[in-house]
Design a protein around this motif. Structure first.
Motif, mmCIF file in Angstrom:
data_model
loop_
_atom_site.group_PDB
_atom_site.id
_atom_site.type_symbol
_atom_site.label_atom_id
_atom_site.label_comp_id
_atom_site.label_asym_id
_atom_site.label_seq_id
_atom_site.Cartn_x
_atom_site.Cartn_y
_atom_site.Cartn_z
ATOM 1 N N LEU A 16 16.562 -7.092 -14.525
ATOM 2 C CA LEU A 16 17.134 -7.329 -15.848
ATOM 3 C C LEU A 16 16.532 -8.573 -16.495
ATOM 4 N N THR A 17 16.308 -9.616 -15.694
ATOM 5 C CA THR A 17 15.724 -10.858 -16.198
ATOM 6 C C THR A 17 14.304 -10.618 -16.719
ATOM 7 N N ILE A 18 13.514 -9.874 -15.963
ATOM 8 C CA ILE A 18 12.142 -9.578 -16.383
ATOM 9 C C ILE A 18 12.127 -8.722 -17.646
ATOM 10 N N PHE A 19 12.937 -7.667 -17.669
ATOM 11 C CA PHE A 19 12.976 -6.797 -18.846
ATOM 12 C C PHE A 19 13.420 -7.585 -20.072
ATOM 13 N N ARG A 20 14.419 -8.444 -19.890
ATOM 14 C CA ARG A 20 14.939 -9.232 -21.019
ATOM 15 C C ARG A 20 13.876 -10.206 -21.530
ATOM 16 N N ALA A 21 13.091 -10.782 -20.642
ATOM 17 C CA ALA A 21 12.025 -11.704 -21.059
ATOM 18 C C ALA A 21 10.980 -10.971 -21.894
ATOM 19 N N VAL A 22 10.633 -9.764 -21.502
ATOM 20 C CA VAL A 22 9.675 -8.968 -22.278
ATOM 21 C C VAL A 22 10.259 -8.674 -23.658
ATOM 22 N N LEU A 23 11.527 -8.281 -23.695
ATOM 23 C CA LEU A 23 12.160 -7.955 -24.968
ATOM 24 C C LEU A 23 12.279 -9.182 -25.864
ATOM 25 N N ALA A 24 12.551 -10.346 -25.272
ATOM 26 C CA ALA A 24 12.710 -11.575 -26.050
ATOM 27 C C ALA A 24 11.408 -11.992 -26.719
ATOM 28 N N SER A 25 10.274 -11.654 -26.116
ATOM 29 C CA SER A 25 8.988 -12.033 -26.702
ATOM 30 C C SER A 25 8.611 -11.131 -27.876
ATOM 31 N N GLY A 26 9.273 -9.992 -28.000
ATOM 32 C CA GLY A 26 9.053 -9.112 -29.143
ATOM 33 C C GLY A 26 7.956 -8.088 -28.926
ATOM 34 N N PRO A 27 8.013 -6.979 -29.665
ATOM 35 C CA PRO A 27 7.051 -5.894 -29.484
ATOM 36 C C PRO A 27 5.638 -6.249 -29.922
ATOM 37 N N ASP A 28 5.487 -7.287 -30.727
ATOM 38 C CA ASP A 28 4.164 -7.635 -31.239
ATOM 39 C C ASP A 28 3.565 -8.849 -30.534
ATOM 40 N N HIS A 29 4.169 -9.261 -29.417
ATOM 41 C CA HIS A 29 3.658 -10.418 -28.682
ATOM 42 C C HIS A 29 2.229 -10.129 -28.225
ATOM 43 N N PHE A 30 1.344 -11.110 -28.350
ATOM 44 C CA PHE A 30 -0.074 -10.897 -28.043
ATOM 45 C C PHE A 30 -0.347 -10.566 -26.585
ATOM 46 N N ASN A 31 0.582 -10.863 -25.692
ATOM 47 C CA ASN A 31 0.359 -10.663 -24.257
ATOM 48 C C ASN A 31 0.871 -9.319 -23.743
ATOM 49 N N GLN A 32 1.387 -8.462 -24.585
ATOM 50 C CA GLN A 32 1.912 -7.184 -24.102
ATOM 51 C C GLN A 32 1.601 -6.065 -25.072
ATOM 52 N N ASP A 33 1.600 -4.878 -24.548
ATOM 53 C CA ASP A 33 1.353 -3.735 -25.402
ATOM 54 C C ASP A 33 2.662 -3.024 -25.720
ATOM 55 N N ALA A 34 2.593 -2.088 -26.628
ATOM 56 C CA ALA A 34 3.793 -1.373 -27.075
ATOM 57 C C ALA A 34 4.448 -0.597 -25.950
ATOM 58 N N GLN A 35 3.639 -0.057 -25.025
ATOM 59 C CA GLN A 35 4.204 0.720 -23.918
ATOM 60 C C GLN A 35 5.036 -0.157 -22.988
ATOM 61 N N ARG A 36 4.544 -1.354 -22.697
ATOM 62 C CA ARG A 36 5.292 -2.272 -21.832
ATOM 63 C C ARG A 36 6.620 -2.644 -22.481
ATOM 64 N N TYR A 37 6.582 -2.922 -23.770
ATOM 65 C CA TYR A 37 7.808 -3.277 -24.485
ATOM 66 C C TYR A 37 8.797 -2.105 -24.464
ATOM 67 N N ALA A 38 8.310 -0.907 -24.775
ATOM 68 C CA ALA A 38 9.173 0.272 -24.825
ATOM 69 C C ALA A 38 9.780 0.576 -23.464
ATOM 70 N N MET A 39 8.979 0.475 -22.408
ATOM 71 C CA MET A 39 9.499 0.742 -21.062
ATOM 72 C C MET A 39 10.527 -0.314 -20.662
ATOM 73 N N PRO A 98 20.708 -8.787 -6.133
ATOM 74 C CA PRO A 98 19.709 -9.748 -6.610
ATOM 75 C C PRO A 98 18.475 -9.077 -7.217
ATOM 76 N N HIS A 99 18.083 -7.920 -6.687
ATOM 77 C CA HIS A 99 16.935 -7.202 -7.250
ATOM 78 C C HIS A 99 17.253 -6.686 -8.653
ATOM 79 N N VAL A 100 18.462 -6.185 -8.839
ATOM 80 C CA VAL A 100 18.861 -5.691 -10.155
ATOM 81 C C VAL A 100 18.856 -6.843 -11.160
#
Length: 82
Positions: free
Chosen positions: A15-38, A9-11
């Motif tokens: 995966l769900t959290i990482f996928r949500a960050v990726l779905a919002s895109g690298p230029d989303h106003f709420n995240q920086d490039a490092q968060r997206y890349a990680m 369940p933790h995995v």
């Protein structure tokens, strides 16, 4: 370096959290490039490990994922999935 043991369940949650960050895109106003890349790096590592697992034929072996943020002496990315 840290060693972390995650249950199924933790995995899935990671995966769900990482996928949500990726779905919002690298230029989303709420995240920086490092968060997206990680998130991309971790999602890819987790997915490569999880995708081939067949829950109906699992041997009970616990797969290991090693993600190293450093660089090898030759300058190449040392990320490995074992």
């Amino acid at each position: 370096m840290a060693t972390v043991t995650l249950s199924g369940p933790h995995v899935v949650r990671c995966l769900t959290i990482f996928r949500a960050v990726l779905a919002s895109g690298p230029d989303h106003f709420n995240q920086d490039a490092q968060r997206y890349a990680m998130s991309e790096r971790l999602y890819d590592g987790f997915a490569e490990l999880v995708d081939p697992i067949d829950p109906d034929t699992s041997t009970g072996d616990i797969p290991q994922l090693v993600i190293d943020a450093g660089l090898e002496s030759d300058g190449h990315d040392p990320d490995t999935v074992a």
